[in-house]
Scaffold this active site. Structure first.
Site, PDB file in Angstrom:
ATOM      1  N   GLU A 181     -64.441 -49.986 -64.739  1.00 55.76           N
ATOM      2  CA  GLU A 181     -63.670 -50.108 -66.183  1.00 55.76           C
ATOM      3  C   GLU A 181     -62.274 -50.890 -65.770  1.00 55.76           C
ATOM      4  O   GLU A 181     -61.212 -50.495 -66.423  1.00 55.76           O
ATOM      5  CB  GLU A 181     -63.647 -48.923 -66.904  1.00 55.76           C
ATOM      6  CG  GLU A 181     -64.624 -48.318 -67.110  1.00 55.76           C
ATOM      7  CD  GLU A 181     -64.777 -47.257 -68.108  1.00 55.76           C
ATOM      8  OE1 GLU A 181     -63.327 -46.834 -68.727  1.00 55.76           O
ATOM      9  OE2 GLU A 181     -65.719 -46.284 -68.626  1.00 55.76           O
ATOM     10  N   GLU A 365     -72.222 -44.722 -66.990  1.00 53.14           N
ATOM     11  CA  GLU A 365     -71.552 -43.681 -67.937  1.00 53.14           C
ATOM     12  C   GLU A 365     -72.235 -43.753 -69.071  1.00 53.14           C
ATOM     13  O   GLU A 365     -72.213 -44.833 -69.866  1.00 53.14           O
ATOM     14  CB  GLU A 365     -70.029 -43.737 -67.976  1.00 53.14           C
ATOM     15  CG  GLU A 365     -69.289 -43.260 -66.576  1.00 53.14           C
ATOM     16  CD  GLU A 365     -67.747 -43.496 -67.038  1.00 53.14           C
ATOM     17  OE1 GLU A 365     -67.155 -43.517 -67.956  1.00 53.14           O
ATOM     18  OE2 GLU A 365     -67.072 -43.655 -66.013  1.00 53.14           O
TER      19      GLU A 365
END
Ligand code: IFM
Length: 459
Positions: A181, A365
């Site tokens: 991320e 995720e």
């Protein structure tokens, strides 16, 4: 239905017979990250990270929580890996703590390396696929003291780190992700200061992002040379933005939301250029880009990791940007995030259309936080069960629409340190009692185990 979860169907995994979830080669796993679970921040030569500094700064993390102890996974890793066996999952996604494995001069820290070698060795003994992220936000503080992701030198420091890890762990890793991320590292860390190192400047965010992506692209050939058999990729969090009205201005606002959250990362990776619209949104923030940088960033990848959680409804701010218009009466999680599985499906189909040569995707995720409690030894988490069922159905719909998706990791294996929200927000399928460190499988975990046992028995 604002958070009335009582009416939700209970069994999350009763997919139709033609669902990809039944295929044994569709990987189902669980994910964690080092700072969120390991604790032991001062042991065996680990150096301070930016999250040790940030969480020790009053007012930065809810209730003053820190990752000093977390789930004590550094000491309990063996029994924690048994939780994966209890879940019957196919794989485990973890991250390495950079400050645990290298000293300030860039020399290996053998004790830290040994920890990950033992861990990965045990995962291989268990027959699990290992997905390892090199950077899940815990930058060594000594590197931040030299400018962190704002200093181009970090690209070389990250390269040294990637080189060491891929030489030391070659053969134990099925898939390497360089970064987790980068949007959060750049925007939350340097753009609005909600995350470590807590700087808040728009120009910092774009420059940090450029160095993150350059570090990623430069590390890929290193990983490839040292550990040729493994897959190499990156993990991006993506957000769905929808327009509050059908007006052109609001539709443009939703587009800009997705530029800022998705194209900012995916365009450089798969088109070799930053999206023009980004600098319309944030005028004057163009990063310093040197000759050859964009080519390095666009290094071909073996996989793309996608992390998805919610959608954001937006309208035009009347100028060049967007503002959120929170929708009333929608289902939300403990984070306040809207539950919106269609967003995952739509984004996956959209990326597949937009980016030629997109590599296979893993959902690295997806999950949700709820205020889970142990009652009579059991943890009922009906909203999570329903959430997982609906998001897995969205993944299956994207596969049916032609997107090459190879697996899904639930976030998270266990409750953990949820960054600026500390320990209050519980994302795990395993409950952690932070006073006793007792682990309790939630009902969602039991159902995952049941489904995977049935799937494995079929083939
Ligand atoms: O806990 C985080 C994780 O570290 C990165 N992705 C989002 C999760 C939930 O906020």
């Amino acid at each position: 239905m604002a958070n009335d979860v009582s009416a939700l169907p209970v069994d999350p995994f009763s997919p139709p017979a033609d669902s990809a979830l039944w295929r044994k080669d569709f990987l189902l796993g669980a994910a964690t990250a080092a700072y969120q679970i390991e604790g032991a921040v001062n042991e065996d030569g680990r150096l301070p990270s930016i999250w040790d500094t940030f969480s020790a700064t009053p007012g930065k993390v809810l209730a003053g929580d820190t990752g000093a102890v977390a789930c004590d996974h550094y000491h309990r890793w063996e029994s924690d890996l048994d939780l994966l066996s209890a879940l019957n999952v196919d794989g485990y996604r973890l991250s390495i703590a950079w400050p645990r494995v290298m000293d300030a001069a860039g020399r290996p820290n053998q004790k830290g390396l040994d920890f990950y070698k033992r861990l990965l060795g045990r995962l291989k003994e268990k027959g699990l696929k290992t997905f390892v992220t090199l950077y899940h936000w815990d930058l060594p503080q000594h590197l931040e003291d030299r400018g962190g992701w704002l200093n181009r030198d970090i690209v070389y420091r990250f390269g040294d780190y990637a080189d060491l890890m891929s030489r030391e762990l070659a053969g134990q890793v099925d898939a390497w992700a360089t970064l987790n991320e980068p949007w959060c590292s750049a925007y939350l860390g340097y753009g609005n200061g909600h995350h470590a190192p807590g700087l808040a400047n728009g120009r910092f965010a774009t420059q940090a992002m450029h160095h993150l992506l350059l570090a990623h692209g430069s590390a890929i050939p290193v990983l490839r040379a040292n550990d040729p058999a493994s897959k190499k990729g990156i993990v991006a969090n993506v957000g769905r933005g929808t327009a509050n009205s059908d007006s052109e201005a609001d539709r443009r606002a939703a587009h800009l939301f997705e530029v800022q959250h998705n194209a900012w990362i995916l365009d450089p990776l798969f088109k070799g250029a930053y999206p023009e619209d980004l600098f319309e949104l944030w005028p004057g923030t163009d990063p310093l880009v040197l000759e050859g940088d964009m080519r390095k960033i666009a290094e071909p990848l073996d996989f793309l990791g996608i992390n998805y959680y919610f959608r954001t409804n937006v309208k035009s701010d009347g100028a060049h940007g967007f503002v959120e218009v929170p929708l009333a009466g929608v289902e939300r999680t403990q984070m306040g995030w809207e539950v919106y599985p269609d967003g995952l499906r739509d984004l996956l189909i959209g990326f597949n259309r937009t980016y030629a040569g997109l590599p296979p995707i893993y959902i690295t995720e997806n999950g949700m936080a709820s205020d889970d409690q142990v009652i009579d030894g059991r943890v009922d988490d009906p909203q999570r069960i329903s959430f997982l069922r609906r998001h897995l159905a969205a993944v299956d719909a994207a596969i049916k629409a032609g997107v090459d998706i190879r697996g899904y990791f639930v976030w998270s294996l266990m409750d953990n340190f949820e960054w600026a929200f500390g320990y209050e927000r519980r994302f795990g399928v395993v409950h952690i009692d932070y006073d006793t460190q007792k682990r309790t499988l939630k009902h969602s975990a039991e159902l995952i185990a049941k489904f995977l046992a049935e799937r494995n028995a079929r083939s």
